[in-house]
Enzyme design. Structure first.
Site, mmCIF file in Angstrom:
data_model
loop_
_atom_site.group_PDB
_atom_site.id
_atom_site.type_symbol
_atom_site.label_atom_id
_atom_site.label_comp_id
_atom_site.label_asym_id
_atom_site.label_seq_id
_atom_site.Cartn_x
_atom_site.Cartn_y
_atom_site.Cartn_z
ATOM 1 N N TYR A 267 -8.767 -9.602 5.021
ATOM 2 C CA TYR A 267 -7.581 -8.788 5.516
ATOM 3 C C TYR A 267 -6.234 -9.156 4.752
ATOM 4 O O TYR A 267 -5.371 -10.373 4.767
ATOM 5 C CB TYR A 267 -7.095 -8.585 6.744
ATOM 6 N N GLU B 191 -0.620 -2.050 4.234
ATOM 7 C CA GLU B 191 -1.810 -3.197 4.949
ATOM 8 C C GLU B 191 -3.279 -2.832 3.978
ATOM 9 O O GLU B 191 -3.555 -0.521 3.867
ATOM 10 C CB GLU B 191 -1.882 -2.112 5.928
#
Length: 404
Positions: free
Chosen positions: A119, A207
């Site tokens: 991530y 993101e």
């Protein structure tokens, strides 16, 4: 302003970021042709909506065992069948709310062999006035859940926009993601590419979940690759990016918010029953808080700005009354730059144009406050005057309950 995954990947690819091959499509026939052109052995059929959790989402009208909004397909025919089932159907995810969003476009992408999911995100840290890079080895999961249950697995790297990315930032990212050797070097390069894309296009948030490490194969080096991307842009900077503005998909936006943007109004739809019209973001937040304190819920956030005109106020009022969930309206104005008489004239004009079917409480204070109150009092309309914010909240909540 938000954009779709495939658009975000196209923007990132223009900065050198590694992404999988893919084709956006709008019909099942286009989906089949895209798969044939890609010529892969395995495809991913991805719903394109402005919401996360698509893979775990459920389509309305399909059984509980039906596949979600992200599906694997082994042939062009399977891609066609999935596309036919997904397009035009409402997808409900954890982020769409119970009403869901209709899927009008898909992204047909090469499937990837994944060894590990990571991530990474970039956003503006307003406390430090820097770009914060948030990284975790726990990719593919809800980052909020990771932060709650295992906060030690989330790492933040601060980048000063006055200096940009230094080599130590890349090393810190590689360490946070537990990458070594060539993968660590790739992480450093990727960070530079993501940061440049973020700054050059005035992103508000970037993101990537997941960022993947491809499987180790004989004769092939492992690669970092962006498997999903979620991007939003600073609306105040869009005048500098006409190419980005062209990516806007208004079908994904609330009609009332689109109408508000035409008048430069800051409007966000909420789930409550009391419509709010306020000048100033801070005062608007305080107004929503006090409505909740008095036992009700705000139906919207609406900031008409410090120098709104009569026409702007009229438009704002019409937008509020167009929401069928609104059972009462609270106008809360502190006249600094804004004049209270202008607000009063706008409210009167709007009420005469669209009618008043729900209780209306108005609290005015500041410049020309008495003139504003006189305009309201002499209008002949059923407007409830309030002396202060607490009095206004109390009166509108009681009026809505009495009307119900």
């Amino acid at each position: 302003m938000n954009i779709h995954e495939y658009q975000a990947k196209a923007v990132l690819k223009s900065f050198g970021v590694p992404v999988s091959r893919g084709v956006p499509v709008f019909t099942a026939d286009e989906a089949k042709k895209a798969a044939e052109d890609l010529g892969s052995k395995l495809f991913v059929v991805k719903s394109q909506i402005h919401a996360g959790g698509r893979g775990k989402g459920k389509f309305e009208g399909l059984g509980p065992d039906a596949k979600g909004g992200v599906r694997l397909a082994k042939s062009a025919d399977e891609v066609y069948a999935n596309a036919k089932e997904m397009l035009g159907r409402v997808l409900v995810t954890a982020q769409t709310g119970p009403h869901g969003k209709q899927v009008n476009r898909l992204y047909i992408e090469d499937a990837s062999d994944i060894e590990k999911e990571l991530y990474i995100s970039l956003l503006v840290d307003r406390e430090t006035s820097r770009v914060a890079v948030v990284a975790s080895t726990e990719g593919g999961m809800d980052i909020e859940e990771v932060a709650h249950s295992t906060p030690e697995k989330i790492h933040t790297i601060q980048i000063d926009p006055a200096t940009g990315v230094f080599p130590h930032h890349g090393r810190a990212l590689a360490q946070a993601l537990n990458l070594k050797g060539d993968l660590a070097k790739q992480a450093a390069v990727l960070l530079g590419q993501l940061y440049k894309a973020f700054v050059d296009t005035d992103m508000a948030m970037l993101e990537i979940n997941p960022l993947i490490i491809t499987e180790a194969k004989e004769g092939e080096a492992q690669q970092l690759r962006v498997l999903d991307a979620k991007v939003s842009f600073d609306s105040n900077a869009l005048y500098r990016h006409k190419d980005i503005v062209e990516l806007r998909d208004i079908s994904e936006e609330d009609e009332k918010e689109i109408e508000a943007s035409k008048y430069d109004l800051s409007y966000i739809t909420l789930d409550g029953e009391i419509g709010c019209m306020v000048n100033g973001a801070g005062l608007a937040m305080a107004t929503m808080d006090i409505i909740k304190l008095y036992g009700s819920e705000p139906a919207n956030f609406l900031d008409v700005g410090g120098g709104a005109s009569k026409e702007k106020v009229t438009a704002a009022f019409k937008i509020i009354t167009s929401d069928p969930s609104v059972k009462g309206i609270l106008v809360n104005i502190f006249g600094g730059i804004m004049r209270c008489d202008i607000i009063a004239e706008g409210v009167i004009a709007a009420v005469k144009e669209v009618g008043l079917k729900v209780p209306l409480v108005v609290r005015l204070e500041g410049t020309n406050v008495q003139q504003g109150k006189d305009i309201l009092n002499n209008s002949g309309l059923a407007v409830i005057a309030a002396n202060d914010l607490a009095d206004a909240a109390d009166k509108i909540v009681k009026a809505v309950r009495a009307a119900a």
